[in-house]
Design a protein around this motif. Structure first.
Motif, mmCIF file in Angstrom:
data_model
loop_
_atom_site.group_PDB
_atom_site.id
_atom_site.type_symbol
_atom_site.label_atom_id
_atom_site.label_comp_id
_atom_site.label_asym_id
_atom_site.label_seq_id
_atom_site.Cartn_x
_atom_site.Cartn_y
_atom_site.Cartn_z
ATOM 1 N N PRO A 233 -30.769 15.868 2.729
ATOM 2 C CA PRO A 233 -31.104 15.685 4.141
ATOM 3 C C PRO A 233 -30.833 14.275 4.652
ATOM 4 C CG PRO A 233 -33.110 15.825 2.831
ATOM 5 C CD PRO A 233 -31.964 16.044 1.887
ATOM 6 N N GLU A 234 -30.692 14.178 5.967
ATOM 7 C CA GLU A 234 -30.544 12.880 6.622
ATOM 8 C C GLU A 234 -31.752 12.007 6.266
ATOM 9 O OE1 GLU A 234 -29.598 13.395 10.798
ATOM 10 O OE2 GLU A 234 -30.361 11.400 11.261
ATOM 11 N N ARG A 235 -31.516 10.748 6.029
ATOM 12 C CA ARG A 235 -32.556 9.762 5.638
ATOM 13 C C ARG A 235 -33.226 10.093 4.305
ATOM 14 N NH1 ARG A 235 -32.699 6.467 9.961
ATOM 15 N NH2 ARG A 235 -31.970 7.481 11.861
ATOM 16 N N LEU B 226 -24.189 17.515 2.798
ATOM 17 C CA LEU B 226 -24.583 16.107 2.882
ATOM 18 C C LEU B 226 -24.739 15.706 4.343
ATOM 19 C CD1 LEU B 226 -21.995 14.732 0.297
ATOM 20 C CD2 LEU B 226 -24.452 14.886 -0.076
ATOM 21 N N ASP B 227 -25.975 15.401 4.751
ATOM 22 C CA ASP B 227 -26.245 15.035 6.141
ATOM 23 C C ASP B 227 -26.315 13.508 6.262
ATOM 24 O OD1 ASP B 227 -27.016 14.776 8.772
ATOM 25 O OD2 ASP B 227 -28.612 16.281 8.675
ATOM 26 N N GLU B 228 -25.249 12.928 6.799
ATOM 27 C CA GLU B 228 -25.122 11.485 7.018
ATOM 28 C C GLU B 228 -25.490 10.631 5.806
ATOM 29 O OE1 GLU B 228 -25.258 9.727 10.650
ATOM 30 O OE2 GLU B 228 -25.919 11.493 11.789
ATOM 31 N N PRO B 229 -24.826 10.873 4.677
ATOM 32 C CA PRO B 229 -25.153 10.083 3.482
ATOM 33 C C PRO B 229 -24.878 8.598 3.647
ATOM 34 C CG PRO B 229 -23.158 11.356 3.116
ATOM 35 C CD PRO B 229 -23.753 11.846 4.414
ATOM 36 N N LYS C 266 -25.235 18.002 14.583
ATOM 37 C CA LYS C 266 -24.815 18.031 13.172
ATOM 38 C C LYS C 266 -25.963 18.472 12.259
ATOM 39 C CE LYS C 266 -23.700 13.640 13.127
ATOM 40 N NZ LYS C 266 -24.222 13.342 14.496
ATOM 41 N N SER C 267 -27.114 17.816 12.412
ATOM 42 C CA SER C 267 -28.246 18.166 11.539
ATOM 43 C C SER C 267 -28.711 19.585 11.814
ATOM 44 C CB SER C 267 -29.413 17.197 11.750
ATOM 45 O OG SER C 267 -29.055 15.917 11.288
ATOM 46 N N THR C 268 -28.640 20.014 13.061
ATOM 47 C CA THR C 268 -29.060 21.383 13.390
ATOM 48 C C THR C 268 -28.212 22.392 12.625
ATOM 49 O OG1 THR C 268 -29.818 20.650 15.556
ATOM 50 C CG2 THR C 268 -29.401 23.004 15.297
HETATM 51 MG MG LIG Z 1 -28.536 14.256 12.371
#
Ligand SMILES: [Mg+2]
Ligand SMILES: Nc1ncnc2c1ncn2[C@@H]1O[C@H](COP(=O)(O)OP(=O)(O)O)[C@@H](O)[C@H]1O
Length: 235
Positions: free
Chosen positions: A83-85, A159-162, A42-44
């Motif tokens: 981004p994630e985190r 939105l990466d894993e909000p 997913k993040s990629t």
């Molecule tokens: Mg990820």
């Protein structure tokens, strides 16, 4: 019109083939979710869209044009990644983080309008302006991360894993806010491990597993699909 069109995307990290021939699209004004477990890629996909990871092959188009090479050019086309985190500047104040989000812009009046939009969506942010962002709660940090992205005046919000690390009630508010952001005319691509709530607010969803799209369909249909609930939603 397609806001994003991804065709047969492959991404490698050295010998690791992280994304395998992935195709998907996001229409202007849609909320689309890509859900999948940890390590699915997913993040990629998000990093590729933000220009920080280069694909080994495939087509990536933004509003019908090839994705620009440089991350700042991509921001210039109206694509903003949360981004994630969160990745906030934790030593800076909330206000400074917001200003950083608008660093490429010179349209002062419009910047102020976007800041007002952030305050309307997240009234708590206005109360915290002088506070260092590292001192905010997890939910507030996510609100700030989204606000910082909104300060670049995006057409498409990634939105990466909000919802990562947030309490269920806060996740619910966050999902409602994502609907309001779309209501402001933006397009949203959301990736989540925490799939049910994301799919429920999405026009369409894709299931990503081990770098491949396994299934796609209307978000609420996928959220209710018993096979998917069993395999990916931990039931
Ligand atoms: Mg990820
Ligand atoms: N910088 C990197 N270097 C090498 N492998 C990576 C890197 N980032 C991610 N990966 C690998 O690529 C795959 C997909 O990771 P990622 O896109 O972070 O998945 P997700 O966001 O769905 O958890 C995983 O196997 C992960 O270990």
């Amino acid at each position: 019109m397609n806001a994003l069109r991804i065709e047969n995307l492959n991404v490698h990290y050295g010998t690791i083939h992280a994304v395998h021939g992935v195709s998907f699209s996001v229409e202007e004004g849609e909320i689309v979710s890509i859900v999948g477990s940890n390590g699915a890629g997913k993040s990629t996909v998000m990093w590729t869209l933000a220009g920080v990871v280069k694909p080994s092959s495939g087509t990536v188009e933004v509003f019908g044009r090839p994705l620009p090479e440089k991350p700042h050019e991509i921001v210039g086309m109206g694509i903003a990644l949360v981004p994630e985190r969160r990745r906030l500047f934790s030593a800076l104040t909330v206000w400074e983080n917001l200003v950083m989000g608008a660093y490429r812009r010179k349209d002062k009046g419009e910047i102020e309008k976007d800041m007002e939009l952030c305050f309307t969506l997240f009234p708590i942010i206005k109360q915290r302006l002088k506070q260092r962002s590292g001192t905010l709660s997890g939910g507030e940090q996510q609100m700030l991360a989204i606000s910082r992205a909104l300060m670049s005046s995006p057409k498409v919000l990634l939105l990466d894993e909000p919802s990562l690390g947030l309490a269920p009630l806060i996740v619910e508010t966050l999902m409602e806010t994502i609907l309001r952001i779309r209501g402001e005319g933006m397009t949203v691509l959301l990736v989540e491990q925490n799939a049910t709530q994301a799919l429920e607010i999405s026009d369409r969803g894709y299931i990503l597993e081990a770098g491949r799209i396994l299934k796609s369909g209307p978000g609420p249909d996928l959220a209710g699909d018993p096979e998917i609930r069993k395999a990916y939603l931990g039931e």
